[in-house]
Design an enzyme around this catalytic site. Structure first.
Site, short mmCIF file in Angstrom:
data_model
loop_
_atom_site.label_atom_id
_atom_site.label_comp_id
_atom_site.label_asym_id
_atom_site.label_seq_id
_atom_site.Cartn_x
_atom_site.Cartn_y
_atom_site.Cartn_z
N ASP A 126 0.83 -1.20 0.00
CA ASP A 126 0.00 0.00 0.00
C ASP A 126 0.87 1.26 0.00
O ASP A 126 2.05 1.22 -0.35
CB ASP A 126 -0.96 -0.04 1.21
CG ASP A 126 -2.28 0.66 0.94
OD1 ASP A 126 -2.30 1.91 0.94
OD2 ASP A 126 -3.29 -0.03 0.73
N ARG B 249 -5.81 16.36 3.14
CA ARG B 249 -4.78 15.32 3.32
C ARG B 249 -3.46 15.78 2.69
O ARG B 249 -2.72 14.99 2.12
CB ARG B 249 -5.22 13.98 2.73
CG ARG B 249 -4.47 12.76 3.30
CD ARG B 249 -5.02 11.46 2.76
NE ARG B 249 -4.33 10.30 3.30
CZ ARG B 249 -3.54 9.48 2.61
NH1 ARG B 249 -3.32 9.70 1.32
NH2 ARG B 249 -2.98 8.44 3.18
N LYS C 57 -4.49 -1.17 -6.55
CA LYS C 57 -5.48 -0.45 -5.74
C LYS C 57 -5.40 1.02 -6.14
O LYS C 57 -4.40 1.68 -5.90
CB LYS C 57 -5.20 -0.63 -4.25
CG LYS C 57 -6.21 0.09 -3.34
CD LYS C 57 -5.87 -0.15 -1.88
CE LYS C 57 -6.82 0.58 -0.95
NZ LYS C 57 -6.47 0.38 0.48
N ASP D 66 -6.58 4.62 -5.60
CA ASP D 66 -7.17 5.40 -4.51
C ASP D 66 -7.41 6.84 -4.93
O ASP D 66 -6.82 7.34 -5.90
CB ASP D 66 -6.24 5.36 -3.28
CG ASP D 66 -6.99 5.42 -1.97
OD1 ASP D 66 -8.17 5.82 -1.97
OD2 ASP D 66 -6.41 5.07 -0.93
N MET D 67 -8.27 7.53 -4.17
CA MET D 67 -8.52 8.96 -4.34
C MET D 67 -8.95 9.52 -2.99
O MET D 67 -10.03 9.23 -2.51
CB MET D 67 -9.62 9.22 -5.38
CG MET D 67 -9.82 10.71 -5.63
SD MET D 67 -11.45 11.10 -6.25
CE MET D 67 -11.21 12.81 -6.75
N CYS E 147 -10.96 2.70 -5.08
CA CYS E 147 -10.95 3.15 -3.69
C CYS E 147 -10.97 4.68 -3.70
O CYS E 147 -10.36 5.31 -4.55
CB CYS E 147 -9.70 2.65 -2.97
SG CYS E 147 -9.58 3.14 -1.23
N ASP F 111 -13.07 2.51 4.48
CA ASP F 111 -11.85 2.50 5.29
C ASP F 111 -12.12 1.96 6.68
O ASP F 111 -11.19 1.71 7.44
CB ASP F 111 -11.28 3.91 5.40
CG ASP F 111 -10.40 4.28 4.21
OD1 ASP F 111 -10.06 3.38 3.42
OD2 ASP F 111 -10.06 5.46 4.06
#
Length: 756
Positions: free
Chosen positions: A392, A469, A502, A504-505, A552, A574
């Site tokens: 990850d 973030r 995977k 993600d955003m 994701c 999550d």
């Protein structure tokens, strides 16, 4: 009525199909009426004498012979103005329509609004022009959509409407899939005139129901990050009820799905009408009850902060809507949608394939790892039967925290001194596959990419750039940005033996603006971003068909049919706590198949809510999705490792159920301190039943769990916790299983039911 149909302008009918009993779209020329037969449902519409496309019926299947469904009688009403040139009593304020517009005696919400800069007018008068009926289903330009793998799988009705003054045309596409109670709808808007036009609203579907639906329930999936897609039911009321997203994505907060459920409808009984938008950006879904208790249901791109410049000769394609009718309650609706999505939406390369059991290191290490630590975690997973290891966030740039390096897809050699390929080969040497995490749509201000191209993010010049973030959103409406990101990530996928990604955003869109668009186009940015996202996802699918892509967005922030068209599974939330997941997965299952929900067993106390639940319960809840683990398996006790081995072996035996089985929800976690569901094979020869006690009750009464979906004539062997007995299907469905009395909170049990 028949002697007045000559008032309809330019009645043109072209049909490449030959008339036969196999046809599922019928046109009655004597009544100018269309009948669409979809599974056990019928959808009917007609052209009125004034050329208005009128909704007639949607519900249980009707015969296409005879006169068919009838329209409500014309009735004059106070303060409902007559349509210009029409007899008294004909008002768009009361006429049930298929694609209503603004300004012509209809005071309800329109489906389409076009601003005409030359005059300042927003008035439209769309009238029927022609139609075609064809086999198969056309693709949508630039947008994901459902598909007919063979031409016989679907039939499509295309109705052309036109405003002759503006020379504006609208193509309405209706596709029926004869094996499913499903109709898909979309709209394409074409400027055939000479003046520039501006689209201010372009919804994909609008359906007008009569007052019979006035006491239905509005069903929505709403929540927040780590609390996604909780089911909410509210009674329809006069005025507008709406759910929407203005966040640039379909969002954690709302989902582009809603249903209208008959009062008293439950899992097994009652009429349900459902809508699901195949779109991953800003959306609007709303229901309006007018002064006569008639109900207008609409869904499409959110008009908020949206315009589209429609220049002469250009067109605009609205997203597709999946519309479902079920007479057998919410359960029937869900099973119909699940079957349809599994056969006509998910990527063909993966839709029928078993999902690999994976181990993800995120909650085991977060950013704090090196190559040796990763190799150790992967080795522990391989020993216990895991099939895929996923590395990850944190493997690239200087990514020791979430404040840096997004966009710099270059390996961090401090953590991985021998590189990604070496690590992947070591993982594969253990007999398992290797997967990797990316966040392609984002950039960190502290990154080489941002220092070189600070204008590549979505922003408005001379305005502060909001960070979330510690990151900004790349402007995927720009081809040069997409090309650069694609090249960086594709290089890694070409050089490293990766079989899973995977995607993600982790933030929503703010300061919506693009340097590549002029001032009149800035409100196109959000939609163009989504179109760019689809374009790059499609490129990855085309070049890397062997890679399983999992969607994701901070978990379930973009769990929608648009993503599922490219990625057959999505990280559901999550929040990996088993008890929280009961509500999340239950709500998600109203629209989406279990095979699309990624679900993992994680460590306790849970990292999101601090709850401690048994490993058994965590396994039972997770194994009814795309199964995996999110912890360091090497830290478990020997007894726990043995249990993990058993979970993995069991999942491998029941995995086909998740790909093609039917879901029956038996107990709702929203209504009691228990949850239960079962998955039944297509032939009804096998089922997996799961029951979870949330909070235990002292001195509780004996409980039975009545099963569904089995065959009354078949005898089944029921296995649970080493116990086994034989019983007929009718006993299981009418008498049920006894649920053992829980001794503590959060206990669970699973029964495997197999035909003898």
């Amino acid at each position: 009525m028949n002697n007045r149909r000559n008032h309809i302008p330019e009645l043109i009918f072209t049909c490449p199909l030959s008339y036969s009993t196999a046809m599922h779209i019928h046109y009655d020329v004597t009544q100018s009426q269309f009948s669409l037969q979809a599974g056990n449902a019928t959808y009917a519409l007609k052209v009125s004498e004034q050329g208005i496309l009128q909704h007639v019926y949607w519900g249980p299947q009707l015969s296409t012979s005879g006169t068919g469904p009838s329209c409500a009688p014309i009735q004059e009403r106070g303060y409902t103005p007559n349509l210009a040139g029409a007899p008294n009593g004909i008002s768009l304020d009361t006429l049930p329509q298929e694609f209503p517009t603004y300004g012509n005696s209809d005071f309800r919400e329109p489906a389409l609004e076009i601003f005409q800069p030359e005059t300042g007018s927003r008035i439209l008068s769309l009238r029927y022009k022609s139609h075609t009926i064809s086999s198969g289903k056309p693709k949508l330009e630039g947008l994901p959509s459902t598909y007919a793998e063979v031409i016989e799988d679907a039939e499509t009705l295309t109705i052309l409407l036109e405003d002759t003054r503006l020379q504006l045309q609208v193509e309405l596409h209706y596709t029926v899939f004869p094996k499913h109670p499903i109709i898909t709808r979309s709209a394409r808007i074409l400027n055939k005139g000479k003046q520039n036009l501006e689209i201010r609203r372009a919804l994909s579907a609008s359906v007008d129901f009569d007052a019979e639906l006035s006491d239905y329930k509005f069903v929505q999936l709403s929540g927040a990050w780590i609390r996604e897609r909780n089911a909410h039911f509210s009674t329809l009321r006069p005025g507008v009820q709406a759910i929407s997203s203005q966040r640039g994505t379909s969002s954690h907060q709302q989902n582009p799905f809603f249903a209208l459920a008959e009062k008293g409808a439950n899992e097994t009984d009652g009429s349900v009408y459902a809508y699901n938008l195949i779109y991953s950006g800003n959306f609007l879904a709303q229901v309006e009850q007018d002064q006569f208790q008639c109900v207008r249901a609409q869904i499409g791109i959110n008009p908020f902060d949206f315009t589209w410049q429609l220049k002469p000769g250009s067109s605009f394609q609205a997203p597709e809507v999946v519309m479902t009718y079920a007479a057998d309650g919410l359960g029937g609706m869900s099973r119909a949608m699940h079957r349809f999505y599994r056969q006509h939406l998910l990527p063909i390369a993966w839709r029928d394939q078993p999902r690999p059991i994976l181990l993800n290191n995120w909650e085991a290490t977060y950013f704090d790892f090196d190559a040796k630590k990763i190799e150790t975690i992967a080795a522990s997973g391989a020993e216990l039967g895991v099939e895929l290891f996923v590395l990850d966030d944190g493997w690239f740039g200087r990514r020791d925290n979430d404040r840096t390096s997004l966009g710099d897809w270059v390996v961090d050699h401090n953590k991985l001194p021998d590189g990604l390929e070496n690590l992947a080969q070591k993982v594969k040497a253990r007999g398992i596959e290797f997967g990797l995490w990316f966040e392609p749509e984002m950039v960190s201000p502290d990154s080489e990419l941002y220092r070189s191209h600070s204008d590549w993010c979505i922003h408005v010049p001379d305005r502060p750039r909001t960070e979330s973030r510690n990151q900004l959103v790349l402007d995927f409406s720009r081809s040069e940005v997409r090309d650069a990101i694609y090249a960086r990530i594709a290089t890694i996928l070409q050089e490293v033996p990766i079989t899973y990604v995977k995607w993600d955003m982790n933030r929503h869109l703010t300061e919506l603006g693009s340097l590549r668009l002029d001032a009149t186009q800035q409100q196109e940015t959000a939609h163009r971003f989504v179109l760019g996202l689809y374009e790059i996802m499609d490129r990855f699918n085309q070049e890397f068909p062997h890679i399983l892509f999992e969607g994701c967005s901070g978990g379930g922030g973009r769990f929608d049919p648009g993503i599922l068209a490219y990625m057959p599974q999505i990280w559901t939330s999550d929040n990996s706590d088993a008890i929280s997941r009961l509500r999340i997965q239950y709500g998600t299952s109203l629209a989406y198949p279990l095979s699309t929900m990624a679900a993992h067993v994680s460590a306790v106390p849970n990292h999101q809510v601090g709850r401690t639940t048994p490993l058994r319960t965590r396994g039972h809840v997770a194994c009814t999705g795309a199964f995996g683990y999110e912890l360091d398996l090497g830290t478990l006790t020997e007894a726990e490792k043995s249990e993990v081995c058993s979970q993995i072996e069991f999942y491998k035996t029941i995995r086909p159920l998740l790909i093609s089985g039917d879901l029956y929800r038996l107990k709702s976690p929203y209504e009691s301190q228990e949850a239960a569901w079962m998955i039944v094979s297509e032939d009804r020869h096998e089922a997996l039943v799961t029951h979870v006690t949330v909070l235990n009750e002292p001195n509780a009464p004996a409980r039975r769990l009545k099963l569904q979906g089995l065959s009354s004539e078949i005898k089944y062997r029921v296995r649970a916790d080493g116990d086994s007995y034989t019983v007929s299907g009718d006993v299981l469905m009418h008498q049920g299983l006894f649920v053992p009395q829980a001794k503590t909170d959060f206990e669970s049990i699973q029964w495997l039911v197999q035909a003898l």
